[in-house]
Design a protein around this motif. Structure first.
Motif, PDB file in Angstrom:
ATOM      1  N   UNK A 129      -7.351  -3.872   8.775  1.00 33.83           N
ATOM      2  CA  UNK A 129      -6.934  -5.032   9.567  1.00 33.83           C
ATOM      3  C   UNK A 129      -6.894  -4.622  11.033  1.00 33.83           C
ATOM      4  N   UNK A 130      -7.515  -5.429  11.879  1.00 35.37           N
ATOM      5  CA  UNK A 130      -7.489  -5.220  13.328  1.00 35.37           C
ATOM      6  C   UNK A 130      -6.689  -6.339  13.979  1.00 35.37           C
ATOM      7  N   UNK A 131      -6.036  -6.037  15.081  1.00 37.01           N
ATOM      8  CA  UNK A 131      -5.319  -7.068  15.825  1.00 37.01           C
ATOM      9  C   UNK A 131      -5.236  -6.652  17.283  1.00 37.01           C
ATOM     10  N   UNK A 171       0.835  -1.208   0.000  1.00 39.02           N
ATOM     11  CA  UNK A 171       0.000   0.000   0.000  1.00 39.02           C
ATOM     12  C   UNK A 171       0.866   1.253   0.000  1.00 39.02           C
ATOM     13  N   UNK A 172       0.374   2.264  -0.672  1.00 39.84           N
ATOM     14  CA  UNK A 172       1.072   3.556  -0.671  1.00 39.84           C
ATOM     15  C   UNK A 172       0.925   4.251   0.678  1.00 39.84           C
ATOM     16  N   UNK A 173      -0.240   4.076   1.301  1.00 36.13           N
ATOM     17  CA  UNK A 173      -0.520   4.768   2.561  1.00 36.13           C
ATOM     18  C   UNK A 173      -0.897   3.759   3.640  1.00 36.13           C
ATOM     19  N   UNK A 174      -0.141   3.764   4.724  1.00 33.47           N
ATOM     20  CA  UNK A 174      -0.399   2.870   5.855  1.00 33.47           C
ATOM     21  C   UNK A 174      -0.771   3.711   7.067  1.00 33.47           C
ATOM     22  N   UNK A 175      -2.002   3.525   7.529  1.00 38.22           N
ATOM     23  CA  UNK A 175      -2.490   4.256   8.713  1.00 38.22           C
ATOM     24  C   UNK A 175      -2.445   3.291   9.896  1.00 38.22           C
ATOM     25  N   UNK A 176      -1.457   3.464  10.767  1.00 38.39           N
ATOM     26  CA  UNK A 176      -1.286   2.552  11.904  1.00 38.39           C
ATOM     27  C   UNK A 176      -1.704   3.253  13.194  1.00 38.39           C
ATOM     28  N   UNK A 177      -2.651   2.633  13.907  1.00 37.03           N
ATOM     29  CA  UNK A 177      -3.158   3.193  15.164  1.00 37.03           C
ATOM     30  C   UNK A 177      -3.072   2.128  16.247  1.00 37.03           C
ATOM     31  N   UNK A 193      -8.407   2.870  -2.467  1.00 44.14           N
ATOM     32  CA  UNK A 193      -7.735   1.825  -3.219  1.00 44.14           C
ATOM     33  C   UNK A 193      -6.248   1.706  -2.972  1.00 44.14           C
ATOM     34  N   UNK A 194      -5.673   2.681  -2.265  1.00 46.06           N
ATOM     35  CA  UNK A 194      -4.229   2.671  -2.023  1.00 46.06           C
ATOM     36  C   UNK A 194      -3.883   2.812  -0.542  1.00 46.06           C
ATOM     37  N   UNK A 195      -4.891   2.640   0.315  1.00 47.25           N
ATOM     38  CA  UNK A 195      -4.700   2.891   1.750  1.00 47.25           C
ATOM     39  C   UNK A 195      -5.184   1.708   2.573  1.00 47.25           C
ATOM     40  N   UNK A 196      -4.407   1.370   3.581  1.00 50.04           N
ATOM     41  CA  UNK A 196      -4.834   0.355   4.552  1.00 50.04           C
ATOM     42  C   UNK A 196      -4.810   0.973   5.943  1.00 50.04           C
ATOM     43  N   UNK A 197      -5.833   0.675   6.720  1.00 49.42           N
ATOM     44  CA  UNK A 197      -5.926   1.173   8.092  1.00 49.42           C
ATOM     45  C   UNK A 197      -5.713  -0.003   9.035  1.00 49.42           C
ATOM     46  N   UNK A 198      -4.757   0.129   9.936  1.00 54.48           N
ATOM     47  CA  UNK A 198      -4.420  -0.924  10.893  1.00 54.48           C
ATOM     48  C   UNK A 198      -4.787  -0.469  12.292  1.00 54.48           C
ATOM     49  N   UNK A 199      -5.770  -1.126  12.884  1.00 55.75           N
ATOM     50  CA  UNK A 199      -6.146  -0.861  14.270  1.00 55.75           C
ATOM     51  C   UNK A 199      -5.516  -1.931  15.145  1.00 55.75           C
ATOM     52  N   UNK A 200      -4.516  -1.560  15.946  1.00 59.51           N
ATOM     53  CA  UNK A 200      -3.802  -2.518  16.790  1.00 59.51           C
ATOM     54  C   UNK A 200      -4.243  -2.379  18.246  1.00 59.51           C
ATOM     55  N   UNK A 201      -4.156  -3.488  18.983  1.00 58.44           N
ATOM     56  CA  UNK A 201      -4.560  -3.556  20.396  1.00 58.44           C
ATOM     57  C   UNK A 201      -6.018  -3.108  20.567  1.00 58.44           C
ATOM     58  N   UNK A 202      -6.907  -3.634  19.726  1.00 56.32           N
ATOM     59  CA  UNK A 202      -8.300  -3.174  19.775  1.00 56.32           C
ATOM     60  C   UNK A 202      -9.060  -3.708  20.995  1.00 56.32           C
ATOM     61  N   UNK A 203      -8.410  -4.593  21.779  1.00 55.85           N
ATOM     62  CA  UNK A 203      -9.062  -4.982  23.027  1.00 55.85           C
ATOM     63  C   UNK A 203      -9.223  -3.767  23.951  1.00 55.85           C
ATOM     64  N   UNK A 204      -8.428  -2.726  23.729  1.00 57.62           N
ATOM     65  CA  UNK A 204      -8.536  -1.495  24.521  1.00 57.62           C
ATOM     66  C   UNK A 204      -9.702  -0.634  24.048  1.00 57.62           C
TER      67      UNK A 204
END
Length: 445
Positions: A119-121, A45-51, A88-99
């Protein structure tokens, strides 16, 4: 350096599917979820949104204006205006979503909108998963991840797929390994048993070429697991949960490996601890092996709920929970006594779980008849015995010959020996356990 993981192929297939849904990656802490997801995201992906909801509390309010995509993206951009959202060029990653499990409520909106992949993890995702699941029914796909299995360990060591697949070919062709092959794979397997599959442990071993420092990393991981109990175990006796976790290694050393509460505390009752065990299973730090009422198919509808064995899902962590000298003892095969069998049994349980095989065993009341594990094909129930010595497999032979066990026509024995076949029993070295699911599938063809 990034080491190849099995989730890599899954993530590429997920992206290639035009109908893919938001993905939730589940698994215990420190097994490499975030590293693998980020590796995939940066490559595709061109754009990675990591949270990360643990490290960045400022994102906890991104749902303040609702669960629709436009509102969520607006609030993320207010926190960090440098993020770029290009359809079409961006993925959003939600990490530690148990919080922040309410984030799962947005997944349906993201699926309908279709402009961005999500993607959530989370390291403790299993604890709050009922809430997460109810908030995203039909709008997500689940993937269960574990620490590195023996195949991933061999990849990290530089072995080719052809070399690894040769193990399966030996099994299918019932062809013994030559002396050199057997010696090398046994040595690699022992190293893996000592290390386990936690990525930080494996990386340290490969980068230094020694076991130095690996025990410290393993001990810290176990301490982190116990700290998670104190942080996330609400409404339960945290001391009891930690007592259960710590008691697993000692109980596996007993001849009767059925988990017994009175080994934790005198006069302890199961109802006082059942919730504790469920919590540890949900957290991904122990695995349960169910006792069959009778050795027959089907498996899931045939269990005795009051009897079970508990294992660590990473044998390296189990070894690290023993004496400090246990790592060296295992490598040179000394001073382990009854525990040698427990360690190899734990490895087989770990290997089966990582292949998606269920864990089942059988022990007949008032009898010596028992089997460590059972697997199945379309039509056959196959008992699997894990041997720590060369004693005869009386229970295995009895089950195969007994007409009362009509679903059983042959058995499998794993131990410190070569590939072989006699009296309807197939024998394999321990290290073959990681190929068991493929073997059963191809053997039936």
């Amino acid at each position: 350096m990034y080491y190849r993981r099995k989730i890599d192929d899954y993530l590429n297939s997920w992206k290639a599917d035009p109908a893919h849904k938001p993905l939730i990656v589940k698994g215990a802490r420190q097994i490499g979820k975030t590293e693998s997801i980020m590796h995939f995201a940066n490559d595709n992906y061109e754009n990675v949104i990591y949270i990360n909801f643990v490290l960045e509390k400022k994102y906890m309010q991104i749902l303040a204006d609702g669960y629709d995509v436009e509102s969520v993206i607006k609030n993320i951009s207010l926190v960090n205006p440098s993020f770029k959202f290009v359809p079409g060029k961006t993925i959003i990653l939600f990490d530690e979503i148990q919080e922040n499990p309410d984030v799962a409520t947005t997944l349906k909106a993201f699926k309908i909108d279709g402009k961005y992949d999500v993607i959530c993890s989370g390291s403790m995702l299993g604890i709050n998963y009922k809430k997460i699941h109810s908030n995203s029914v039909g709008a997500k796909t689940d993937y269960e991840m574990y620490s590195m299995d023996f195949e991933e360990f061999l990849w990290a060591k530089g072995y080719s797929q052809e070399q690894i697949d040769s193990i399966l070919h030996h099994m299918l062709e019932n062809k013994p390994f030559n002396e050199n092959e057997l010696s090398i794979f046994k040595r690699l397997f022992l190293d893996y048993c000592v290390l386990g599959g936690m990525p930080d442990v494996v990386k340290l071993y490969i980068e230094t070429g020694t076991f130095s420092g690996t025990l410290d990393v393993q001990e810290q991981i176990r301490l982190d697991y116990e700290e998670d109990v104190r942080k996330y175990a609400e409404g339960l006796d945290q001391t009891k949960i930690i007592s259960v976790y710590r008691s697993v290694p000692a109980q596996l050393a007993k001849e009767n490996k059925k988990f017994q509460f009175n080994k934790i505390e005198k006069n302890a009752r199961s109802r006082e601890y059942t919730g504790c065990i469920e919590w540890l299973i949900d957290a991904g730090v122990i695995t349960e092996c169910n006792c069959l009422q009778f050795p027959e198919l089907p498996l899931k509808g045939n269990i005795e709920e009051s009897k079970y064995k508990l294992y660590y899902p990473d044998t390296g962590l189990l070894v690290s929970a023993l004496d400090e000298e246990a790592q060296e003892d295992l490598r040179v095969n000394k001073n382990l006594g009854v525990y040698k069998g427990a360690l190899y049994e734990n490895f087989v349980a770990e290997a089966f779980v990582k292949q998606g095989l269920g864990l089942y065993y059988y022990k007949k009341d008032n009898s010596t008849l028992e089997e460590d594990f059972f697997v199945r094909t379309q039509n056959d129930l196959i008992p699997v015995e894990v041997k720590s010595n060369n004693d005869k497999s009386r229970s295995l032979s009895s089950m195969i010959k007994n007409e009362n066990y009509s679903d059983i026509s042959y058995g499998i024995k794993l131990g410190d020996f070569n590939v072989g076949h006699a009296n309807d029993i197939y024998t394999f070295p321990y290290f073959c356990a990681f190929k068991m699911k493929e073997y059963l599938k191809k053997k039936d063809l």
